[in-house]
Design a protein around this motif. Sequence first.
Motif, PDB file in Angstrom:
ATOM      1  N   PHE A 181      46.385  62.766  37.661  1.00  0.00           N
ATOM      2  CA  PHE A 181      46.796  61.486  37.746  1.00  0.00           C
ATOM      3  C   PHE A 181      46.726  60.769  39.015  1.00  0.00           C
ATOM      4  CE2 PHE A 181      49.825  57.912  38.204  1.00  0.00           C
ATOM      5  CZ  PHE A 181      49.629  57.139  37.106  1.00  0.00           C
ATOM      6  N   THR A 182      45.991  59.598  38.928  1.00  0.00           N
ATOM      7  CA  THR A 182      45.675  58.903  40.371  1.00  0.00           C
ATOM      8  C   THR A 182      46.103  57.445  40.105  1.00  0.00           C
ATOM      9  OG1 THR A 182      44.125  60.679  41.042  1.00  0.00           O
ATOM     10  CG2 THR A 182      44.204  58.583  42.325  1.00  0.00           C
ATOM     11  N   SER A 183      46.896  56.673  40.957  1.00  0.00           N
ATOM     12  CA  SER A 183      47.036  55.290  40.940  1.00  0.00           C
ATOM     13  C   SER A 183      46.772  54.775  42.301  1.00  0.00           C
ATOM     14  CB  SER A 183      48.166  54.983  40.694  1.00  0.00           C
ATOM     15  OG  SER A 183      49.370  55.491  41.378  1.00  0.00           O
ATOM     16  N   GLN A 184      45.975  53.609  42.369  1.00  0.00           N
ATOM     17  CA  GLN A 184      45.565  52.968  43.389  1.00  0.00           C
ATOM     18  C   GLN A 184      45.786  51.610  43.475  1.00  0.00           C
ATOM     19  OE1 GLN A 184      41.110  53.551  43.440  1.00  0.00           O
ATOM     20  NE2 GLN A 184      41.456  55.639  44.324  1.00  0.00           N
ATOM     21  N   ILE A 185      45.960  50.796  44.649  1.00  0.00           N
ATOM     22  CA  ILE A 185      45.766  49.472  44.850  1.00  0.00           C
ATOM     23  C   ILE A 185      44.457  49.167  45.347  1.00  0.00           C
ATOM     24  CG2 ILE A 185      46.669  47.325  45.795  1.00  0.00           C
ATOM     25  CD1 ILE A 185      48.419  48.473  43.893  1.00  0.00           C
ATOM     26  N   VAL A 186      43.607  48.578  44.656  1.00  0.00           N
ATOM     27  CA  VAL A 186      42.245  47.860  45.221  1.00  0.00           C
ATOM     28  C   VAL A 186      42.520  46.478  45.390  1.00  0.00           C
ATOM     29  CG1 VAL A 186      39.693  47.955  44.597  1.00  0.00           C
ATOM     30  CG2 VAL A 186      41.113  49.711  43.702  1.00  0.00           C
ATOM     31  N   ASP A 187      42.329  46.157  46.826  1.00  0.00           N
ATOM     32  CA  ASP A 187      42.353  45.056  47.372  1.00  0.00           C
ATOM     33  C   ASP A 187      41.141  44.507  47.729  1.00  0.00           C
ATOM     34  OD1 ASP A 187      43.162  42.835  49.007  1.00  0.00           O
ATOM     35  OD2 ASP A 187      44.463  43.897  50.232  1.00  0.00           O
ATOM     36  N   PHE A 188      40.613  43.189  46.823  1.00  0.00           N
ATOM     37  CA  PHE A 188      39.623  42.625  47.483  1.00  0.00           C
ATOM     38  C   PHE A 188      39.591  41.388  48.057  1.00  0.00           C
ATOM     39  CE2 PHE A 188      38.561  44.631  43.189  1.00  0.00           C
ATOM     40  CZ  PHE A 188      37.395  45.042  43.093  1.00  0.00           C
ATOM     41  N   PRO A 189      39.135  41.242  49.325  1.00  0.00           N
ATOM     42  CA  PRO A 189      39.174  40.163  50.159  1.00  0.00           C
ATOM     43  C   PRO A 189      38.258  39.075  49.646  1.00  0.00           C
ATOM     44  CG  PRO A 189      38.583  42.004  51.427  1.00  0.00           C
ATOM     45  CD  PRO A 189      38.641  42.588  50.244  1.00  0.00           C
ATOM     46  N   PRO A 190      38.544  37.754  49.859  1.00  0.00           N
ATOM     47  CA  PRO A 190      37.614  36.644  49.293  1.00  0.00           C
ATOM     48  C   PRO A 190      36.170  37.082  49.391  1.00  0.00           C
ATOM     49  CG  PRO A 190      39.381  35.861  50.704  1.00  0.00           C
ATOM     50  CD  PRO A 190      39.443  37.420  50.902  1.00  0.00           C
ATOM     51  N   GLY A 191      35.537  37.016  48.153  1.00  0.00           N
ATOM     52  CA  GLY A 191      34.077  37.191  48.023  1.00  0.00           C
ATOM     53  C   GLY A 191      33.735  38.541  48.303  1.00  0.00           C
ATOM     54  N   ALA A 192      34.607  39.805  48.170  1.00  0.00           N
ATOM     55  CA  ALA A 192      34.297  40.823  48.029  1.00  0.00           C
ATOM     56  C   ALA A 192      33.785  41.528  46.944  1.00  0.00           C
ATOM     57  CB  ALA A 192      35.604  41.694  48.483  1.00  0.00           C
ATOM     58  N   SER A 235      37.026  34.902  43.370  1.00  0.00           N
ATOM     59  CA  SER A 235      37.305  33.708  44.382  1.00  0.00           C
ATOM     60  C   SER A 235      36.526  33.983  45.828  1.00  0.00           C
ATOM     61  CB  SER A 235      38.688  33.681  44.615  1.00  0.00           C
ATOM     62  OG  SER A 235      38.705  32.532  45.737  1.00  0.00           O
ATOM     63  N   THR A 236      36.297  33.110  46.339  1.00  0.00           N
ATOM     64  CA  THR A 236      35.554  32.992  47.809  1.00  0.00           C
ATOM     65  C   THR A 236      36.483  32.834  48.652  1.00  0.00           C
ATOM     66  OG1 THR A 236      34.753  30.737  47.827  1.00  0.00           O
ATOM     67  CG2 THR A 236      33.149  32.687  47.152  1.00  0.00           C
ATOM     68  N   THR A 237      37.636  32.272  48.203  1.00  0.00           N
ATOM     69  CA  THR A 237      38.875  31.834  49.300  1.00  0.00           C
ATOM     70  C   THR A 237      40.171  32.626  49.238  1.00  0.00           C
ATOM     71  OG1 THR A 237      39.703  30.194  47.609  1.00  0.00           O
ATOM     72  CG2 THR A 237      38.077  29.479  49.304  1.00  0.00           C
ATOM     73  N   GLU A 238      40.419  33.300  48.080  1.00  0.00           N
ATOM     74  CA  GLU A 238      41.703  33.919  47.750  1.00  0.00           C
ATOM     75  C   GLU A 238      41.573  35.425  47.558  1.00  0.00           C
ATOM     76  OE1 GLU A 238      44.463  32.293  47.702  1.00  0.00           O
ATOM     77  OE2 GLU A 238      43.479  30.459  48.070  1.00  0.00           O
ATOM     78  N   PRO A 268      31.185  37.566  52.590  1.00  0.00           N
ATOM     79  CA  PRO A 268      30.897  37.864  51.247  1.00  0.00           C
ATOM     80  C   PRO A 268      30.617  39.011  50.640  1.00  0.00           C
ATOM     81  CG  PRO A 268      29.785  35.811  51.993  1.00  0.00           C
ATOM     82  CD  PRO A 268      30.348  36.537  53.037  1.00  0.00           C
ATOM     83  N   SER A 269      30.090  40.028  51.522  1.00  0.00           N
ATOM     84  CA  SER A 269      29.338  41.024  50.875  1.00  0.00           C
ATOM     85  C   SER A 269      30.756  42.425  51.302  1.00  0.00           C
ATOM     86  CB  SER A 269      28.127  41.610  51.564  1.00  0.00           C
ATOM     87  OG  SER A 269      28.156  41.747  53.081  1.00  0.00           O
ATOM     88  N   SER A 270      31.707  42.018  51.876  1.00  0.00           N
ATOM     89  CA  SER A 270      32.648  42.980  52.315  1.00  0.00           C
ATOM     90  C   SER A 270      33.345  43.799  51.174  1.00  0.00           C
ATOM     91  CB  SER A 270      33.893  42.444  53.050  1.00  0.00           C
ATOM     92  OG  SER A 270      34.663  41.655  52.052  1.00  0.00           O
ATOM     93  N   PRO A 271      33.539  45.253  51.133  1.00  0.00           N
ATOM     94  CA  PRO A 271      33.938  45.999  50.120  1.00  0.00           C
ATOM     95  C   PRO A 271      35.370  45.869  49.783  1.00  0.00           C
ATOM     96  CG  PRO A 271      33.536  47.318  51.924  1.00  0.00           C
ATOM     97  CD  PRO A 271      33.102  45.910  52.484  1.00  0.00           C
ATOM     98  N   PRO A 272      35.941  46.326  48.733  1.00  0.00           N
ATOM     99  CA  PRO A 272      37.298  46.180  48.766  1.00  0.00           C
ATOM    100  C   PRO A 272      37.921  47.247  49.324  1.00  0.00           C
ATOM    101  CG  PRO A 272      36.032  46.952  46.522  1.00  0.00           C
ATOM    102  CD  PRO A 272      35.076  46.647  47.584  1.00  0.00           C
ATOM    103  N   GLU A 273      39.264  47.206  49.699  1.00  0.00           N
ATOM    104  CA  GLU A 273      40.091  48.387  50.381  1.00  0.00           C
ATOM    105  C   GLU A 273      40.893  49.042  49.083  1.00  0.00           C
ATOM    106  OE1 GLU A 273      42.612  46.183  53.101  1.00  0.00           O
ATOM    107  OE2 GLU A 273      41.032  44.927  53.760  1.00  0.00           O
ATOM    108  N   VAL A 274      40.707  50.102  49.635  1.00  0.00           N
ATOM    109  CA  VAL A 274      41.835  51.168  48.480  1.00  0.00           C
ATOM    110  C   VAL A 274      42.583  51.832  49.215  1.00  0.00           C
ATOM    111  CG1 VAL A 274      41.298  53.365  46.834  1.00  0.00           C
ATOM    112  CG2 VAL A 274      39.442  51.632  47.078  1.00  0.00           C
ATOM    113  N   ASN A 275      43.837  51.714  48.572  1.00  0.00           N
ATOM    114  CA  ASN A 275      45.133  52.430  49.095  1.00  0.00           C
ATOM    115  C   ASN A 275      45.598  53.239  47.945  1.00  0.00           C
ATOM    116  OD1 ASN A 275      47.462  53.126  50.346  1.00  0.00           O
ATOM    117  ND2 ASN A 275      48.475  51.323  49.719  1.00  0.00           N
ATOM    118  N   VAL A 276      45.692  54.713  48.056  1.00  0.00           N
ATOM    119  CA  VAL A 276      46.041  55.384  47.084  1.00  0.00           C
ATOM    120  C   VAL A 276      47.584  55.437  47.065  1.00  0.00           C
ATOM    121  CG1 VAL A 276      46.114  57.798  46.141  1.00  0.00           C
ATOM    122  CG2 VAL A 276      44.146  56.871  47.085  1.00  0.00           C
ATOM    123  N   LEU A 277      48.229  55.138  45.879  1.00  0.00           N
ATOM    124  CA  LEU A 277      49.488  55.157  45.664  1.00  0.00           C
ATOM    125  C   LEU A 277      50.248  56.373  45.305  1.00  0.00           C
ATOM    126  CD1 LEU A 277      49.955  52.049  43.640  1.00  0.00           C
ATOM    127  CD2 LEU A 277      50.404  52.106  46.003  1.00  0.00           C
TER     128      LEU A 277
END
Length: 149
Positions: free
Chosen positions: A58-69, A123-126, A36-45
């Motif tokens: 100009f910066t664009s990123q995908i920020v990926d939040f695991p469940p509960g992040a 979400s804690t599951t998706e 639940p406390s995991s941080p999001p992952e960041v991928n610079v595009l």
Amino acid sequence: MVPSRIAGPLLAVAVLAGAAACGSANGSMPAASTAPSSPPEVNVLLQQALPNAEGKTFTSQIVDFPPGAAAPPHRHGQAFVYAYVLQGDVRSQVDDQPVTTFHQGQNWSEQPGAHHVVAANASTTERAKLLVVYVSTTGDQLQANDPHS
């Protein structure tokens, strides 16, 4: 300040690039912890100086939040920030605005100097994924944790 005739096309390109990258990023990103406390992952595009806006990047990123992040409270310096929900649901609070849950296809922006108090996967599951676009002063740090309002 980026003139609106420049900012509009940049945001359109970022959304298209992010949508395309999101599809390919699904298979290329490492699995994340679902704590639940995991941080999001960041991928610079993309990160590049704007040729017609001297001193701006100009910066664009995908920020990926695991469940509960969730990300800790933070600021993005003097950058203008645009966020678009690619997948899932994201809870967000900027400055003294109410906490809002944004769903896939929804977006928001943050003014320079804003305090991003809440940024979390609802979400804690998706998983949840954001495309985040910054227009910043070249060389500035894009995010600094700041627990204070």
